[in-house]
Design an enzyme around this catalytic site. Structure first.
Site, mmCIF file in Angstrom:
data_model
loop_
_atom_site.group_PDB
_atom_site.id
_atom_site.type_symbol
_atom_site.label_atom_id
_atom_site.label_comp_id
_atom_site.label_asym_id
_atom_site.label_seq_id
_atom_site.Cartn_x
_atom_site.Cartn_y
_atom_site.Cartn_z
ATOM 1 N N LYS A 318 85.837 -13.006 -67.039
ATOM 2 C CA LYS A 318 85.542 -14.415 -66.791
ATOM 3 C C LYS A 318 85.210 -14.618 -65.324
ATOM 4 O O LYS A 318 85.677 -13.877 -64.452
ATOM 5 C CB LYS A 318 86.706 -15.316 -67.206
ATOM 6 C CG LYS A 318 87.990 -15.081 -66.446
ATOM 7 C CD LYS A 318 89.089 -16.015 -66.906
ATOM 8 C CE LYS A 318 90.388 -15.780 -66.157
ATOM 9 N NZ LYS A 318 90.294 -16.051 -64.705
ATOM 10 N N LYS A 321 87.040 -19.266 -63.477
ATOM 11 C CA LYS A 321 87.900 -20.086 -64.342
ATOM 12 C C LYS A 321 89.276 -19.450 -64.358
ATOM 13 O O LYS A 321 89.394 -18.223 -64.375
ATOM 14 C CB LYS A 321 87.356 -20.118 -65.773
ATOM 15 C CG LYS A 321 86.404 -21.261 -66.051
ATOM 16 C CD LYS A 321 86.474 -21.666 -67.506
ATOM 17 C CE LYS A 321 85.447 -22.722 -67.837
ATOM 18 N NZ LYS A 321 85.579 -23.934 -67.023
ATOM 19 N N LYS A 347 95.383 -15.310 -64.145
ATOM 20 C CA LYS A 347 94.511 -14.767 -63.101
ATOM 21 C C LYS A 347 93.873 -15.908 -62.306
ATOM 22 O O LYS A 347 93.764 -17.030 -62.782
ATOM 23 C CB LYS A 347 93.406 -13.905 -63.730
ATOM 24 C CG LYS A 347 93.938 -12.693 -64.510
ATOM 25 C CD LYS A 347 94.520 -11.632 -63.575
ATOM 26 C CE LYS A 347 95.079 -10.455 -64.353
ATOM 27 N NZ LYS A 347 96.408 -10.698 -64.894
ATOM 28 N N ASP A 348 93.387 -15.548 -61.110
ATOM 29 C CA ASP A 348 92.780 -16.521 -60.200
ATOM 30 C C ASP A 348 91.629 -17.282 -60.848
ATOM 31 O O ASP A 348 90.940 -16.758 -61.715
ATOM 32 C CB ASP A 348 92.208 -15.810 -58.967
ATOM 33 C CG ASP A 348 93.301 -15.220 -58.096
ATOM 34 O OD1 ASP A 348 93.887 -15.970 -57.310
ATOM 35 O OD2 ASP A 348 93.559 -14.011 -58.219
ATOM 36 N N LYS A 349 91.395 -18.499 -60.346
ATOM 37 C CA LYS A 349 90.202 -19.242 -60.739
ATOM 38 C C LYS A 349 89.001 -18.751 -59.936
ATOM 39 O O LYS A 349 88.019 -18.272 -60.504
ATOM 40 C CB LYS A 349 90.392 -20.745 -60.512
ATOM 41 C CG LYS A 349 89.131 -21.560 -60.799
ATOM 42 C CD LYS A 349 89.333 -23.023 -60.450
ATOM 43 C CE LYS A 349 88.153 -23.866 -60.907
ATOM 44 N NZ LYS A 349 86.941 -23.659 -60.093
#
Length: 715
Positions: A318, A321, A347-349
């Site tokens: 991804k 997001k 997880k990080d955006k």
């Protein structure tokens, strides 16, 4: 805009173009619209401003939306969003707004909860649709008086307000090298995270094929139903109409055709069953509810092969997001509840991330079909397993990070990276833990622990300095003016943010029952505040520990033996290194060091009107048991290289998707206008890569400071 000077638009434009490089500014000014009749001007100016926004976003990742500058906004631009809308519409996505809870970021920070926490989002819109609507709403407001000042000042606001590392106790370094500057996450694609599974393997997306399974329906199930039929079936599935069934006429009356329609309905619409009926000489396939509303969260058991594991595991790639937003989007397109998904860690955006996800009784074939519908997502490496995934099961994460426009010499970089590899970095909680506005999350947490509920309400709802979405600013202003929760709530188009949930609670329970009103906020978001306070205390105490005793273990320090903390005695000091030492997060079930730092804990909590000897709260949810955390972390699998480049927009390494598509890796010239440091390393769970990068650069990683750095470079 009859009766109004257009000069304000040009002032906004000039203020923003000052941030562009000369060649971008020239390109934009060359493309600006020719003079038109007054009645035609606004559209062409908006077009020009749109082009300006694209230039800015592509370089800095900043939004030029009215009233906010978000350093973590998507790098994509308006045409890409339009292409996305077209692509999604071609794939016949659901028309429902079910199952999504996307734009509910607490304005002071967000910690996504486990899968079960996401199931309450009925009647919501997808994050993409919502953000598009918000942008349209803000563009429509351009005719309001005084907004030129908002637009021009929003960038300065971001620089003036918000936290720095010093504010949250991040003050020390462990290395002796000279620091240098570099830009962190200038593009979200400069920060790539690959999950490390419990077996120690790094997750990669390298196979899009679907496991061969005779039980799977044919590909025709995705095309046999018309858009109108899908719409009717979905309304039936979601109990949104008065019909108890939907009848679809079989035009080509063959058994094969009927079978495909049966399979399509059952596959695409969990909870519906089908039967064939003759009506007036014509054959119809009739869809109806089999198991009521529960079927949406519990896909049909009888239609899943017993020989196949109940969970489809897959690797999710991804872009830009966070994990919960991604799962909300997937659940919308699959027409299921988010709580049938499980994962090992969020997880990080603002990154590209690759992680393993498990979903209950959804076929790999159906998941793979989403690759045709969704942008910024890719699903692959499918397998069927007996068990879901559990939070915390992962071994850690592997990071690939690019720091652009570095100023350090090759020798400085070498020293910095060798120190990171051999000594490590202080395991501070990173800036993400404390929010991005002028009201830090730890202040709310402290008020909760103090049982000061009026202050909790005030901190969350009061007007605050810094960049926020326009509707939140209006909501806060209404609250300050009227103290009427219903009136303030009407200013919010997005009711699922923390502010909206608290206002809804106050409307329901009244201003004298703030505890119950606050309880409407999802548990994980409520606990985020007190965990933020614990992190704030821990950061400050670790800085004091290193100031007092340096980078060596001393008698009275704590180490873990299994899960139990024990003291280092005088005679055992030489048996340990600084990498063994842990420090407690405050709580009722931890012990504190037997040296000066124990008293420092007590003094800090006493100053905050908290009793370190009684960390149990009247409300059980807010009782802190505490935990232990290593003070120094040494990354594993550390490697790095310095590369030269001329174009700030080009990617400096290949992603998993690039490799799948056969793209050659970037070739770097020996000389370039800019230099970048590309580094790779692995970290255990719950450690912050930004703190490792801070140790390399020896500079503040807060949004406030990084935004200033980006601006300086662009100018």
């Amino acid at each position: 805009m009859p009766g109004r000077s257009r000069s304000w638009l040009f002032r906004v434009t000039l203020a923003a173009t000052a941030l562009l490089r000369p060649e971008q500014r020239a390109r934009l000014l060359a493309s600006r619209p020719a003079p038109r009749l007054r009645s035609q001007a606004p559209g062409s100016l908006k077009c020009f401003l749109g082009s300006l926004k694209m230039e800015m976003t592509g370089i800095t990742g900043m939004s030029l939306k009215r009233g906010s500058v978000a350093v973590e906004d998507n790098d994509s631009v308006a045409p890409a969003e339009e292409a996305k809308r077209q692509k999604v519409s071609e794939c016949c996505p659901p028309n429902s707004q079910d199952g999504l809870d996307n734009n509910c970021l607490p304005s002071s920070g967000k910690v996504p909860g486990p899968p079960g926490a996401a199931g309450a989002g009925e009647g919501r819109k997808s994050s993409d649709t919502q953000s598009e609507e918000e942008e349209e709403e803000e563009e429509d407001g351009l005719s309001e008086e005084g907004e030129e000042e908002e637009e021009a000042e929003s960038f300065a606001d971001m620089m003036k307000h918000g936290l720095t590392e010093l504010d949250v106790g991040i003050t020390k370094f462990v290395s002796s090298h000279q620091g240098f500057s570099g830009i962190l996450k200038e593009r979200y694609s400069d920060f790539v995270v690959h999950e490390i599974g419990k077996d120690g393997r790094i997750s990669h997306l390298n196979d899009l094929s679907v496991p061969v399974d005779e039980e799977d329906p044919s590909e025709d199930v995705f095309t046999v139903l018309t858009a109108e039929e899908k719409c009717r079936l979905e309304e039936l599935q979601l109990f949104k109409n008065k019909e108890t069934s939907v009848a679809i006429e079989v035009i080509e009356d063959t058994k094969e055709k009927r079978t495909i329609i049966h399979q399509a309905i059952k596959s695409l619409f969990p909870g519906l069953e089908t039967k064939t009926e003759d009506r007036e000489g014509k054959k119809y396939i009739v869809a109806y509810h089999a198991a009521g509303k529960k079927a949406l969260a519990n896909p049909r058991k009888h239609s899943w092969p017993k020989s196949r594991g109940s969970y489809c595991h897959f690797v999710l790639y991804k872009e830009n997001k966070d994990t919960m937003d991604a799962i909300n989007v997937l659940s919308k397109y699959l027409r299921v509840k988010p709580n049938i998904f499980s994962y090992m860690g969020t997880k990080d955006k603002r990154a590209i991330t690759v992680q393993e996800i498990a979903v209950l009784k959804i076929t790999a074939q159906r998941l793979a079909h989403l690759n045709k519908c969704l942008m910024n997502f890719k699903l692959g490496n499918f397998s069927y397993q007996k068990n879901p995934l559990k939070l915390g099961e992962l071994q850690g994460n592997h990071f690939t990070v690019v720091l652009r426009n570095i100023t350090g010499t090759d020798d400085q970089v070498q020293q910095a990276m060798n120190s990171l590899k051999e000594i490590g970095f202080i395991n501070y909680y990173g800036m993400q833990r404390f929010g991005t506005t002028a009201v830090p999350t730890y202040q709310v947490g402290r008020a909760i622990l103090q049982n000061s509920w009026a202050e909790v309400m005030d901190l969350i709802l009061k007007p605050r300095s810094g960049a926020e979405k326009g509707y939140l600013v209006k909501c806060r202003e209404e609250w300050a003016k009227t103290k009427d929760p219903a009136a303030a709530l009407r200013k919010l188009p997005v009711k699922r943010c923390v502010e909206g949930q608290l206002l809804r609670g106050l409307s329901k329970y009244g201003m004298k029952n703030i505890v119950s009103a606050f309880g409407i906020i999802p548990r994980n978001n409520r606990l985020m505040y007190i965990h933020s306070y614990q992190s704030y205390v821990w950061n400050n105490m670790v800085s004091q520990r290193i100031e007092e005793y340096g980078l060596k273990p001393v008698p009275g320090d704590l180490v873990l033996k299994g899960a139990t903390a024990t003291y280092i005695e005088e005679e055992d000091v030489n048996n340990y290194s600084i990498h063994d030492v842990v420090m407690p997060l405050p709580g009722f079930d931890v012990i504190y060091p037997k040296h000066k730092i124990s008293e420092a804990y007590r003094e800090m909590l006493t100053a905050d009107n908290l009793d370190i000897d009684n960390m149990r709260h009247k409300i059980r949810d807010y009782s802190l048991s505490g935990a232990y955390r290593k003070i120094i972390i040494r990354p594993q699998n550390v490697s790095w290289e310095v590369v030269a480049y001329d174009d700030p927009k080009i990617p400096l390494f290949n992603t998993d998707v690039d490799n799948l598509e056969g793209k050659p890796p970037p070739v770097f010239a020996s000389e370039g206008k800019y230099r970048a440091l590309k580094m790779e390393f692995s970290l255990p769970p719950s450690t912050y890569a930004t703190m490792a990068i801070r140790e390399v650069l020896k500079m503040d990683t807060s949004i406030k400071k990084q935004t200033q750095l980006n601006t300086t470079w662009l100018r």
